[in-house]
Design an enzyme around this catalytic site. Sequence first.
Site, PDB file in Angstrom:
ATOM      1  N   LYS A  99      47.713  -6.306  40.509  1.00 54.64           N
ATOM      2  CA  LYS A  99      46.589  -5.444  40.894  1.00 54.64           C
ATOM      3  C   LYS A  99      45.723  -6.157  41.930  1.00 54.64           C
ATOM      4  O   LYS A  99      45.642  -7.391  41.956  1.00 54.64           O
ATOM      5  CB  LYS A  99      45.755  -5.078  39.664  1.00 54.64           C
ATOM      6  CG  LYS A  99      46.493  -4.218  38.658  1.00 54.64           C
ATOM      7  CD  LYS A  99      45.644  -3.974  37.425  1.00 54.64           C
ATOM      8  CE  LYS A  99      46.313  -2.994  36.479  1.00 54.64           C
ATOM      9  NZ  LYS A  99      47.605  -3.498  35.958  1.00 54.64           N
ATOM     10  N   HIS A 125      41.761  -3.903  36.886  1.00 55.70           N
ATOM     11  CA  HIS A 125      41.137  -4.199  38.178  1.00 55.70           C
ATOM     12  C   HIS A 125      39.747  -4.833  38.023  1.00 55.70           C
ATOM     13  O   HIS A 125      39.363  -5.704  38.807  1.00 55.70           O
ATOM     14  CB  HIS A 125      41.031  -2.907  39.020  1.00 55.70           C
ATOM     15  CG  HIS A 125      42.342  -2.418  39.532  1.00 55.70           C
ATOM     16  ND1 HIS A 125      43.149  -1.568  38.815  1.00 55.70           N
ATOM     17  CD2 HIS A 125      42.985  -2.670  40.703  1.00 55.70           C
ATOM     18  CE1 HIS A 125      44.235  -1.293  39.513  1.00 55.70           C
ATOM     19  NE2 HIS A 125      44.170  -1.951  40.677  1.00 55.70           N
ATOM     20  N   SER A 166      43.233   2.326  41.583  1.00 55.89           N
ATOM     21  CA  SER A 166      42.578   1.813  40.389  1.00 55.89           C
ATOM     22  C   SER A 166      41.989   2.981  39.613  1.00 55.89           C
ATOM     23  O   SER A 166      41.329   3.854  40.197  1.00 55.89           O
ATOM     24  CB  SER A 166      41.468   0.832  40.762  1.00 55.89           C
ATOM     25  OG  SER A 166      40.605   0.607  39.674  1.00 55.89           O
ATOM     26  N   GLY A 168      39.562   2.785  37.416  1.00 51.37           N
ATOM     27  CA  GLY A 168      38.117   2.629  37.349  1.00 51.37           C
ATOM     28  C   GLY A 168      37.407   2.676  38.699  1.00 51.37           C
ATOM     29  O   GLY A 168      36.348   3.278  38.833  1.00 51.37           O
TER      30      GLY A 168
END
Length: 198
Positions: A99, A125, A166, A168
């Site tokens: 990531k 992340h 991602s 989030g």
Amino acid sequence: LDLKFSAFPPSMVWGCRAEFWLMFCVLRSLASTSFRTKCVPPTVYSSQHFLCDLRQPLDGSKAKFTRQFSKNMSAEGGGAEAKLAAIPDVEIDPDGKFKYILIRCHGPGDVSKDIVRGFAWAEFHDHIYKKVKPVLDEQQIQSEVLGGGKITHESAEKKIHVYGKSTGFGQADHSITVEKLKKKFPDYASITFNNEGY
């Protein structure tokens, strides 16, 4: 002013000139509160024109102001740019699939730069940002995550592929990331991206 002074008696002409000079100097003094100004008696250039000489701030005050201005500019502009330039644009693992996040760093003043961080040890992340943010905070650099994704890095084949997003932070602008990676690895055969995947 374009007055026909010759049409008036000399005493009246000089009286008008003196009154005008005094009034102008008083108004100039009231308007100028941060600098010391001096007004000297009018200099007659002809029978129809005269000038009130308003001098500039004293050389010492001017030099002091210039030094302070330069110091502030250095702290807010040049100093911030140097501090941001010292931060590596890219820090990623040499191999594997992992990531990554794209971070925007803000220095004092209107200066900023984007950096790429990606590591295989990060399960999420935000784990990367929690590791990077304290380092930036110590340098008094504000930061924000622009988004994230994944990177596949094959150093032996000199290939990097950027993709995904991602959950989030959302999807980063992978085109910015790729430009950063190309500068970091100028000898790589392939550095590509797409917006597919997670």
